[in-house]
Write a protein that holds these residues in place. Structure first.
Motif, short mmCIF file in Angstrom:
data_model
loop_
_atom_site.label_atom_id
_atom_site.label_comp_id
_atom_site.label_asym_id
_atom_site.label_seq_id
_atom_site.Cartn_x
_atom_site.Cartn_y
_atom_site.Cartn_z
N CYS B 9 0.82 -1.22 0.00
CA CYS B 9 0.00 0.00 0.00
C CYS B 9 0.85 1.26 0.00
CB CYS B 9 -0.99 -0.01 1.17
SG CYS B 9 -0.24 -0.10 2.79
N ASP B 12 2.33 1.69 -3.49
CA ASP B 12 1.24 2.02 -4.40
C ASP B 12 0.89 3.50 -4.31
OD1 ASP B 12 -0.98 1.97 -6.02
OD2 ASP B 12 -2.25 0.86 -4.61
N THR B 13 0.73 4.01 -3.07
CA THR B 13 0.27 5.38 -2.91
C THR B 13 1.41 6.41 -2.90
OG1 THR B 13 0.21 4.93 -0.56
CG2 THR B 13 -1.88 4.92 -1.68
N MET B 14 2.56 6.03 -2.31
CA MET B 14 3.62 7.04 -2.13
C MET B 14 4.85 6.83 -3.02
SD MET B 14 2.75 9.39 0.03
CE MET B 14 4.26 10.10 0.70
N PHE B 15 5.14 5.57 -3.37
CA PHE B 15 6.36 5.31 -4.14
C PHE B 15 6.09 4.42 -5.35
CE2 PHE B 15 7.47 6.00 0.32
CZ PHE B 15 8.37 7.05 0.21
N PRO B 16 5.24 4.91 -6.27
CA PRO B 16 4.88 4.08 -7.43
C PRO B 16 6.10 3.68 -8.27
CG PRO B 16 4.11 6.34 -7.70
CD PRO B 16 4.56 6.21 -6.29
#
Lengths: 483, 241
Positions: B9, B12-16
């Motif tokens: 997660c 996914d949200t912060m370090f794509p």
């Protein structure tokens, strides 16, 4: 006692204390690592230690009765104490029975746990600590901050100051020309204590181990003060936690290898004393053993937590703990500080009783260094997480705390991919806005945030936060048609 | 061999970019991995804070998303550790034994590369002075040992310098970072000092959550040190340079 984060604040701000602690723990850590490294079968020893303790705890009731019978057959009197008050009353009654106004003490965690010195003082009986570090703590009107090295938070200069200031009021004064040379400090303590050893008619000890089948108590120590207490007075009272039992002498073999290497980083401790009842004309002529519960059966009933009762109080977990190294022992609000204290105190007292106890399972980053160092393989991180769930469960039903609301919302978002996608879109939009206003730029070019309001300030108080990216991974995956 | 990537997660949200790097790297090594879109989180934030009931639906979503795969690869020692060790606890709580089934198939990236694929040279190029922080869960919960270092030593152009007191925790610890913020930053400050002492340009680790914390401190101190996930380094090639 305030909860851990508040209690830790003082220590974190005390740079002298942090230097003392960092120096002492790193020294012991290195010594321990060296002597543990010498033992090829260390892991097998750990497994054996854990297995002996587990098997013993599984049949604790039987072993306790065996121990009681063996002690009685050798002329000792056995007392059972459910809690601290009962245990202290038993010791005070014995002292009163002999008209004794002072006792000498062997360093013992069990007697500190029950607050014996304070309870005896309330009944007009003075207890003298004879372990050097305990003496420093007692003279300084201070609290111990480490299981094995209770005065670890003090340096030599501070100790000299305490001896000079306090010794005279309670016995032989410190020499006028006392320096902070360790040998001189130890010499002053030796002379001060000798008077007390020779005068005392009653001693109180704990025990590192209690061998059930022979009715033998065991103390391991470094200074020899223990055996003075165990042999000189007429009356000896030993307060022993019921988890200290090992079934036979051959079981001791394992622990006498594990304990000194893990604790003081020595291959063998300098003094090992064992005593079993009365020998006419030699040593104490009256021996009492107080078998102490004080929450141990509560801990035993906890399927995950009961492994904490394997603990042999070596302190290896304290010495490797990065949290302990920075906060010191007092922040834990108990005679059991550090990682073992963070699990043992809630197990003995029960969770949900007060805020301070409930804060202890959270006083860890779960880094696992304690588990790695523990000679009896107590999986402290596992027990910490288990106790955290007990703390949370104990507070279910009432008005929810902000944290509970946050966790419930996070779980709601994270249990469904569509909700997470929507949340990420929101974060992406916020990220775009921050990209315009974000004041810091991280090396590599990404924007970052310097200050956010509470509760995010708990993060940004000391740390920059990268701005959320405009596009989440899953949005990129879908957009580029990777699926 | 059916392989799925657990991006996590936080990635996914912060370090794509780290998620993208894992796919680039795996494809280069001939592994066609899936990103099961139903994936969300391993449940660790809830479990570690004591919210076991709340973790149940999250772990259920995890189990459903990854049920059909032989291997689950993740650029996070912490999330792999959670799946392997904590899902059992959640399964017991929920009375659903199947919630513990995906855990044993979950591998941290360096474990998967070295143990499953048998590769230590992934053909990467990264011409920088780098130091490596072994995150606690990789090190102790999973026991990945020196696998990340074996991989880094084979990266062309990379100058690997040893980090003092490398095995000491950085102080992140999930919610520990905010529940005990002052202790956490005291630990992190020491870690950041050790990083600066190496004169490295880049600090590499196998967990972006730890790097979020250390990097946040390094940035506040205006150290100029960049933090980067192991996957980002291993995915880099001459063409990127």
């Amino acid at each position: 006692m305030p909860a851990f984060p508040a209690a830790a604040r003082e220590a974190l701000a005390d740079s002298q204390l942090r230097r003392n602690l960092a120096h002492a723990t790193s020294t012991i850590r290195a010594k321990r690592a060296a002597v543990v490294g010498e033992v090829d079968e260390w892991e097998e020893l750990r497994l054996a230690g854990a297995a002996i303790k587990d098997n013993t705890l599984r049949h604790l009731d039987e072993h306790l009765l065996t121990l009681e019978a063996a002690l009685q057959s050798r002329g000792a009197t056995v007392h059972w104490a459910r809690d601290a008050t009962e245990a202290c009353d038993i010791v005070a009654r014995i002292a009163h029975g002999h008209g004794v106004g002072e006792v000498v003490k062997v360093k013992s965690m069990a007697t500190q746990e029950i607050g014996l010195n304070e309870a005896l003082a309330a009944q007009g009986i003075t207890a003298w600590e004879t372990d050097l570090a305990e003496l420093i703590v007692q003279l300084g009107d201070d609290l111990p901050s480490h299981i094995l090295v209770p005065a670890i938070h003090r340096n030599r200069a501070e100790i000299r100051e305490i001896f000079r200031r306090e010794m005279a009021a309670v016995g032989r004064p410190a020499p006028a020309d006392l320096t902070d040379d360790p040998a001189e400090l130890a010499g002053a303590a030796r002379l001060h204590l000798r008077e007390k050893f020779l005068r005392a008619r009653m001693a109180v000890s704990g025990a590192n181990f209690a061998v059930a089948d022979t009715g033998t108590l065991v103390v391991v120590e470094s200074e020899g003060n223990g055996r003075m207490c165990l042999t000189l007075p007429e009356v000896l009272v030993s307060v022993v936690g019921i988890e200290k039992i090992v079934p036979t002498w051959s079981d001791l073999d394992v622990f006498l290898q594990l304990l000194p290497r893990s604790g003081t980083g020595e291959r063998m401790n300098p003094y090992t004393s064992t005593w079993s009842g009365i020998t006419p004309g030699d040593g104490p002529q009256e021996m009492h053993v107080v078998l102490l519960d004080n929450g141990r059966t509560r801990a035993l009933a906890d399927e995950v937590g009961r492994q904490a009762l394997r603990c042999i109080r070596c302190s290896a977990c304290l010495n490797v703990c990065p949290v302990y190294e920075r906060t010191g022992g007092h922040a834990y609000g108990s005679v059991y500080p550090g990682p073992i204290g963070a699990i043992l105190n809630p197990l003995l007292k029960g969770v949900g009783v007060d805020e301070q106890t409930d804060s202890l399972p959270y006083a860890s980053s779960l880094c696992g260094a304690c588990f790695e160092a523990c000679p009896v393989r107590i999986d402290i991180p596992e027990v910490l997480v288990h106790l955290r769930s007990q703390v949370v469960d104990a507070h279910r039903g009432g008005a929810p705390k902000p944290e509970a609301v946050a966790m419930k919302s996070a779980a709601w978002v994270l249990s469904d991919e569509r909700r997470l996608t929507l949340a990420e879109r929101g974060m992406g939009a916020a990220g775009k806005a921050l990209n315009r206003f974000g004041r810091a730029v991280l090396p590599g070019g990404r924007r970052a945030v310097r200050r956010l309001p509470w509760p995010a300030s708990l993060w940004t108080g000391a740390r920059d936060l990268p701005a959320p990216p405009p596009e989440s991974f899953r949005a990129w995956w879908r957009r580029t048609g990777r699926r | 061999m059916k392989v799925a990537v657990l991006v996590t997660c936080i990635n996914d949200t912060m370090f794509p970019d780290t998620g993208k790097a894992v796919f680039r790297l795996l494809r280069r090594l001939g592994v066609e991995a899936d990103f099961p879109e139903a994936q969300t989180c391993c449940g660790q934030p809830m479990v570690n804070t004591g919210y076991l009931d709340e973790a149940v639906p999250v772990v259920r979503a995890f189990t459903d998303a990854f049920a059909g795969y032989d291997y689950i690869v993740t650029p996070s020692g912490s999330c792999a550790g959670s799946a392997r060790h904590q899902h059992r606890m959640v399964a017991r709580r929920a009375g659903e034994p199947r919630l513990a089934e995906t855990g044993p198939k979950t591998y941290e990236l360096s474990e998967f590369l070295v143990d499953v694929l048998g590769v230590t040279d992934v053909g990467a190029y990264f011409p920088h002075r780098v130091t490596y922080h072994p995150t606690c869960h990789s090190l102790r919960m999973l026991g990945v040992g020196d696998k990340p270092l074996q991989l880094l030593r084979n990266v062309r152009g990379l100058d690997l310098v040893e980090l003092p007191a490398a095995e000491e925790c950085c102080g992140f610890g999930g919610t520990f970072a905010v529940k005990n913020a002052e202790t956490s930053t005291a630990m992190g400050a020491d870690k950041a000092r050790h990083v600066r002492d190496t004169d490295a340009e880049v600090l590499v680790a196998g967990d972006n959550s730890c790097l979020l914390h250390i990097g946040g401190l390094l940035s506040r101190e205006r150290s100029g040190v960049r933090v980067l996930h192991l996957a980002d380094v291993l995915a880099s090639t001459e063409e990127d340079a």
